[in-house]
Design a protein around this motif. Structure first.
Motif, PDB file in Angstrom:
ATOM      1  N   GLN A 193       0.858  -1.188   0.000  1.00 23.79           N
ATOM      2  CA  GLN A 193       0.000   0.000   0.000  1.00 23.79           C
ATOM      3  C   GLN A 193       0.882   1.221   0.000  1.00 23.79           C
ATOM      4  O   GLN A 193       1.851   1.302   0.782  1.00 23.79           O
ATOM      5  CB  GLN A 193      -0.921  -0.007   1.225  1.00 23.79           C
ATOM      6  CG  GLN A 193      -1.948   1.108   1.215  1.00 23.79           C
ATOM      7  CD  GLN A 193      -2.911   0.998   2.392  1.00 23.79           C
ATOM      8  OE1 GLN A 193      -2.629   0.287   3.346  1.00 23.79           O
ATOM      9  NE2 GLN A 193      -4.018   1.708   2.315  1.00 23.79           N
ATOM     10  N   GLU A 194       0.595   2.129  -0.868  1.00 23.21           N
ATOM     11  CA  GLU A 194       1.436   3.316  -1.016  1.00 23.21           C
ATOM     12  C   GLU A 194       1.521   4.065   0.299  1.00 23.21           C
ATOM     13  O   GLU A 194       0.508   4.367   0.935  1.00 23.21           O
ATOM     14  CB  GLU A 194       0.872   4.213  -2.127  1.00 23.21           C
ATOM     15  CG  GLU A 194       1.779   5.369  -2.468  1.00 23.21           C
ATOM     16  CD  GLU A 194       1.247   6.162  -3.655  1.00 23.21           C
ATOM     17  OE1 GLU A 194       1.806   7.229  -3.942  1.00 23.21           O
ATOM     18  OE2 GLU A 194       0.263   5.721  -4.299  1.00 23.21           O
ATOM     19  N   SER A 232      -5.807   1.322  -2.122  1.00 18.31           N
ATOM     20  CA  SER A 232      -5.588   2.768  -2.137  1.00 18.31           C
ATOM     21  C   SER A 232      -6.537   3.394  -3.151  1.00 18.31           C
ATOM     22  O   SER A 232      -6.868   2.785  -4.176  1.00 18.31           O
ATOM     23  CB  SER A 232      -4.143   3.096  -2.517  1.00 18.31           C
ATOM     24  OG  SER A 232      -3.243   2.524  -1.607  1.00 18.31           O
ATOM     25  N   LYS A 234      -6.885   6.557  -5.679  1.00 18.95           N
ATOM     26  CA  LYS A 234      -6.117   7.594  -6.342  1.00 18.95           C
ATOM     27  C   LYS A 234      -7.040   8.433  -7.208  1.00 18.95           C
ATOM     28  O   LYS A 234      -7.969   7.917  -7.836  1.00 18.95           O
ATOM     29  CB  LYS A 234      -5.016   6.966  -7.203  1.00 18.95           C
ATOM     30  CG  LYS A 234      -3.945   6.226  -6.397  1.00 18.95           C
ATOM     31  CD  LYS A 234      -2.812   5.760  -7.293  1.00 18.95           C
ATOM     32  CE  LYS A 234      -1.714   5.115  -6.465  1.00 18.95           C
ATOM     33  NZ  LYS A 234      -0.557   4.689  -7.304  1.00 18.95           N
ATOM     34  N   MET A 235      -6.757   9.723  -7.246  1.00 16.62           N
ATOM     35  CA  MET A 235      -7.520  10.645  -8.072  1.00 16.62           C
ATOM     36  C   MET A 235      -6.781  10.863  -9.380  1.00 16.62           C
ATOM     37  O   MET A 235      -5.598  11.211  -9.392  1.00 16.62           O
ATOM     38  CB  MET A 235      -7.724  11.985  -7.368  1.00 16.62           C
ATOM     39  CG  MET A 235      -8.462  11.872  -6.048  1.00 16.62           C
ATOM     40  SD  MET A 235     -10.127  11.166  -6.235  1.00 16.62           S
ATOM     41  CE  MET A 235     -10.896  12.427  -7.240  1.00 16.62           C
ATOM     42  N   VAL A 236      -7.472  10.627 -10.467  1.00 22.52           N
ATOM     43  CA  VAL A 236      -6.899  10.802 -11.795  1.00 22.52           C
ATOM     44  C   VAL A 236      -7.840  11.680 -12.602  1.00 22.52           C
ATOM     45  O   VAL A 236      -8.968  11.270 -12.903  1.00 22.52           O
ATOM     46  CB  VAL A 236      -6.686   9.453 -12.501  1.00 22.52           C
ATOM     47  CG1 VAL A 236      -6.074   9.681 -13.881  1.00 22.52           C
ATOM     48  CG2 VAL A 236      -5.811   8.544 -11.659  1.00 22.52           C
ATOM     49  N   ALA A 240     -11.887   9.061  -9.382  1.00 26.31           N
ATOM     50  CA  ALA A 240     -11.254   8.201  -8.382  1.00 26.31           C
ATOM     51  C   ALA A 240     -11.090   6.798  -8.934  1.00 26.31           C
ATOM     52  O   ALA A 240     -11.962   6.288  -9.642  1.00 26.31           O
ATOM     53  CB  ALA A 240     -12.082   8.184  -7.108  1.00 26.31           C
ATOM     54  N   GLU A 242      -9.664   2.815  -7.508  1.00 31.37           N
ATOM     55  CA  GLU A 242      -9.178   2.002  -6.405  1.00 31.37           C
ATOM     56  C   GLU A 242      -8.095   1.066  -6.928  1.00 31.37           C
ATOM     57  O   GLU A 242      -8.307   0.354  -7.915  1.00 31.37           O
ATOM     58  CB  GLU A 242     -10.326   1.200  -5.784  1.00 31.37           C
ATOM     59  CG  GLU A 242      -9.899   0.398  -4.575  1.00 31.37           C
ATOM     60  CD  GLU A 242     -11.072  -0.236  -3.837  1.00 31.37           C
ATOM     61  OE1 GLU A 242     -10.922  -1.370  -3.352  1.00 31.37           O
ATOM     62  OE2 GLU A 242     -12.145   0.434  -3.751  1.00 31.37           O
ATOM     63  N   ALA A 264      -6.536  -2.111 -10.729  1.00 32.21           N
ATOM     64  CA  ALA A 264      -6.956  -0.716 -10.565  1.00 32.21           C
ATOM     65  C   ALA A 264      -8.309  -0.552 -11.260  1.00 32.21           C
ATOM     66  O   ALA A 264      -8.410  -0.791 -12.464  1.00 32.21           O
ATOM     67  CB  ALA A 264      -5.928   0.232 -11.158  1.00 32.21           C
ATOM     68  N   GLU A 325      -5.079  11.222 -19.246  1.00 37.97           N
ATOM     69  CA  GLU A 325      -5.251  10.654 -17.918  1.00 37.97           C
ATOM     70  C   GLU A 325      -6.556   9.885 -17.760  1.00 37.97           C
ATOM     71  O   GLU A 325      -6.765   9.249 -16.736  1.00 37.97           O
ATOM     72  CB  GLU A 325      -5.205  11.766 -16.861  1.00 37.97           C
ATOM     73  CG  GLU A 325      -3.846  12.446 -16.783  1.00 37.97           C
ATOM     74  CD  GLU A 325      -3.771  13.428 -15.633  1.00 37.97           C
ATOM     75  OE1 GLU A 325      -4.828  13.984 -15.287  1.00 37.97           O
ATOM     76  OE2 GLU A 325      -2.684  13.632 -15.090  1.00 37.97           O
TER      77      GLU A 325
END
Length: 796
Positions: A193-194, A232, A234-236, A240, A242, A264, A325
């Motif tokens: 996990q980051e 985790s 992440k916003m891209v 969002a 996962e 992801a 993105e």
């Protein structure tokens, strides 16, 4: 010690390992199979099993079956083992999607997959029965790495081919088999996990945390649910995703083999802009691929699990965009795929609005919703180094909110055609018109065609239709009214439409009207003449809508000839001269000097026979002689008695009742006006006519040797008769009150001298005793107020 590493370069995938199983159940088939529609189909990434919800409304339940037993597909167990249970209320069915790597699926070389399910349904009595469903699917070779984002789990499968010697592959396969069977310490799972320290654990410990690993003949599969502790977000590009990173590794002799399993999945729930459904996901980036060497091979999209190529995407109304993105996809709500259902939302008008001839609660369609079910976005990427193709599959079920789709109507009427044309638009393809109600008269569509009405269905667009109805102005159900502005037609239409397949009805109301300015009932110009009254009018375009009537009789050339009217009708003008004392006059204020005569022409609706206009003329005429038989039962007579008896004294006259004397006299004439039931009037009746008769009696003065003597014996008599049709005077025998629909026909017999002993009084009949006798019609030349007398005088 030397170490060798094998890193996975796959995209997203969730491999569900069935390390945990529910308790085994015995499986037996019901002796009575339920009649429940079922569909089973092999799709691109999973098996689709669809079962209709039975009449009881209870949702079916499923069991996965293999050689070891039957396992209920619950919510938690389905996510662990690769099953997705999805209810489709709009279609009244339940879908079960099963991954090709689900727990209890037979697998032959990752190419042929065999499924067996038990389906349980409950009937309306609460009794449950079941049946089995089996299916074998053959799929093309899978990509080296496949990531699948389902609704309830993430799955990753990695092909276990090693890019080294075959012995290494054998050692790796053997190690996996040993680990699967005995979970030795050499088999480990590392969860990363980051920003957090990585955790290393056995596959058993990983399974207790919700991470499941399984081995197929040629692949390693990893599956987990969303929202795990080691995941985790992440916003891209504002969206969002996962991400979960797991590494499986083991030690075999002098080598450590590692397989990266990374998933992801986008958390975007989708959006709707009123026309299209939109959804976006991040492209394949770190940690899946490191470096800028990624290139896109293709991006496909489809519905119901079928991914199509980019050309078909455009043809079907799908849309895919690739950014730096994000990868965006959208589908039109009017596309030919997906699931659509229309619902009716009924709203009570506050306060209720009357819509004559209806008084209803307004109903409209609001529930146009499109559920794009099982929308699949598939993409394939490869790296420049050529290490393999990575495939990312995303499954999302999205639905629009209720979208109002109210019908609308347009009045397309043209006055020149004299036809109402009403357009009803915005009708979805699964809605059909079943009937129309025209001013309160309901007619089915099939009956309307038989009655000559034109109802046409036309296409508006890809998914909507319209109906057009045509109703002539002079149709029996069209309301016609005459105002000061013109001739108004109005039509209220109630459209009844059904939504298929549930056949739910809803309604739409249209109200149209048309004003024809020059379509007014005809009005005559009239003029008094010495001999009567004349009428005239110019012809108009819509004269055919009315009949010209005199009383209850239509004016025709034959009627004019019979009554003595003078009728002239050419291409431009209609003229009618009505001589005085012909039938149809009404006489008022009669004196010896003058009287008023009124004649009326009526404009009568040619279809309904309702009187819609009157042209009446009242003129003053000089009185000479006349006899009037009124509808109120009054006989009025003006007679010059000196024409026959020059020496007669008008003041010395009476009626049969000598107490009835003239209202007025002059040197030659008398005026009597009396009720038909007074003054000694006699009546006689036969099958067709009732005749009322009285006499003007002349009283003479006799002289004797001694002195003059006045005698009551009448030397001269003038007979007057009023003749009425029996049908107009039937009430006479009920209440003795005179009522007649039309004036009577008058007759006057010339005064004659009759010796007293020769007088024969008219027989008075209160109840006819000669109904079977032949009726004698009045003489044809007898006219109201005319002096020509029939030849049936009394004998002298």
């Amino acid at each position: 010690m030397a170490f060798g590493f094998f890193s996975g370069e796959l995209l997203l995938l969730c491999a569900v390992a069935c390390a945990l199983r529910d308790s085994k159940n015995t499986w037996q088939q019901s002796s009575r199979l339920p009649q429940v529609p079922t569909e089973v189909e092999c799709k691109a990434h999973s098996l689709f099993l669809s079962v209709d919800i039975p009449a009881s409304g209870r949702e079916p339940r499923f069991e996965a079956i293999d050689a070891t037993g039957a396992y209920p597909v619950t919510e938690s167990y389905g996510a662990q083992c690769g099953y997705t249970y999805s209810v489709q209320p709009m279609l009244g069915r339940v879908d079960l999607r099963a991954s090709y790597f689900s727990c209890h699926t037979g697998n032959q070389n990752d190419e042929v997959f065999t499924f067996m399910f038990g389906v349980f349904v409950m009937d309306e009595s609460g009794k449950e029965s079941f049946f089995n469903v089996s299916k074998t699917c053959s799929v093309p070779p899978l990509s080296p790495r496949v990531v699948t984002c389902e609704e309830n789990y993430m799955e990753v499968s990695v092909r276990t081919d090693l890019p080294t010697a075959g012995s290494i592959k054998e050692d790796f396969s053997a190690a996996l088999a040993v680990a699967q069977s005995s979970a030795v310490e050499a088999w480990q799972v590392m969860l990363q996990q980051e920003g957090q320290q990585s955790e290393v654990m056995s596959i058993e410990d990983a399974a207790t945390l919700g991470y499941f690993i399984m081995v197929t003949p040629g692949r390693l599969v990893f599956r987990t649910t969303f929202g795990q502790r080691h995941a985790s977000v992440k916003m891209v590009d504002g969206g969002a995703a996962e991400v979960i990173q797991a590494t499986v590794f083991f030690r075999r002799n002098w080598m450590v083999v590692m397989v990266d399993l990374v998933a992801a999945c986008s958390l975007d729930k989708g959006s709707f802009d009123g026309y299209r459904l939109h959804w976006r996901t991040p492209p394949v980036r770190t940690p899946l691929v490191v470096g800028p060497s990624l290139r896109r091979e293709y991006i496909g999209m489809g519905v119901d699990g079928e991914v199509v190529d980019e050309r078909a995407v455009k043809d079907r109304g799908y849309y895919v965009t690739v950014g730096e993105e994000t990868v965006g996809s959208s589908i039109s709500s009017a596309a030919g795929s997906g699931i659509r259902k229309h619902n009716v939302v009924r709203q009570m008008a506050t306060p209720p609005v009357p819509r004559p001839p209806f008084s209803v609660n307004r109903e409209s369609v609001r529930g146009y919703s499109v559920a794009v079910g099982k929308e699949t976005v598939g993409s394939s990427f490869s790296s420049a180094a050529g290490t393999g193709i990575q495939k990312h599959n995303v499954v999302r079920q999205m639905a629009t909110p209720p979208v109002p789709r109210p019908p609308f109507s347009v009045n397309q009427t043209t006055l020149e055609e004299r036809v109402f044309q009403v357009f009803l638009g915005n009708i979805p393809s699964d809605v059909e018109l079943v009937s129309v109600e025209l001013n309160g008269q309901e007619i089915s569509v099939s009956t309307a065609a038989q009655m000559g009405y034109s109802i046409t269905r036309v296409s508006e667009g890809k998914d909507t239709f319209a109906y057009i109805i045509r109703v002539p102005f002079d149709d029996q159900f069209v309301v016609k009214q005459y105002t000061s502005a013109g001739f108004e037609y109005s039509l209220e239409i109630k459209w009844t439409l059904n939504i298929r397949p549930q056949m739910e009805a809803y309604y739409h109301y249209s109200s149209v009207s048309a004003l024809i300015v020059d379509a007014l009932p005809p009005v005559f110009d009239s003029m008094c003449t010495d001999s009567g009254i004349s009428f005239m009018k110019d012809h108009q375009q819509y004269d055919y809508l009315w009949d010209i009537a005199i009383g209850s009789y239509t004016l025709t050339p034959q009627l004019a000839s019979e009554r003595g009217y003078i009728l002239t009708n050419d291409s431009t003008t209609l003229k009618l001269a009505v001589p005085l004392f012909t039938i149809g006059y009404v006489y008022e204020d009669i004196t010896l000097q003058q009287f008023y005569g009124t004649f009326e022409l009526l404009a009568r609706n040619a279809k309904t026979l309702e009187i819609e206009q009157s042209s009446a003329k009242r003129c003053l005429f000089q009185t000479t002689e006349l006899l009037v038989c009124s509808t109120e039962g009054v006989m009025s007579v003006v007679a010059d008695i000196t024409k026959v008896v020059p020496s007669a004294d008008p003041a010395r006259t009476t009626l049969l009742d000598i107490n009835c004397r003239p209202q007025e006299t002059d040197e030659t004439r008398v005026l009597f006006s009396f009720g038909l039931n007074t003054c000694g009037t006699r009546f006689q009746i036969d099958q067709q006519y009732v005749t009322y008769e009285n006499e003007i009696i002349f009283h003479e003065m006799y002289s004797t040797d001694s002195r003059p003597v006045i005698t009551r014996d009448a030397a001269y008599r003038m007979t007057m008769r009023c003749i009425y049709p029996v049908r107009d005077t039937e009430s006479l025998f009920v209440d003795r009150k005179f009522r007649a629909e039309t004036p009577g026909i008058g007759q006057i017999k010339d005064p004659v001298k009759v010796p007293p002993q020769m007088l024969k009084p008219m027989q008075t009949v209160t109840k006819p005793s000669f109904w079977g006798s032949v009726a004698r019609k009045p003489a044809e030349h007898a006219r109201v107020g005319q002096w020509s007398a029939p030849l049936d005088k009394y004998a002298q």
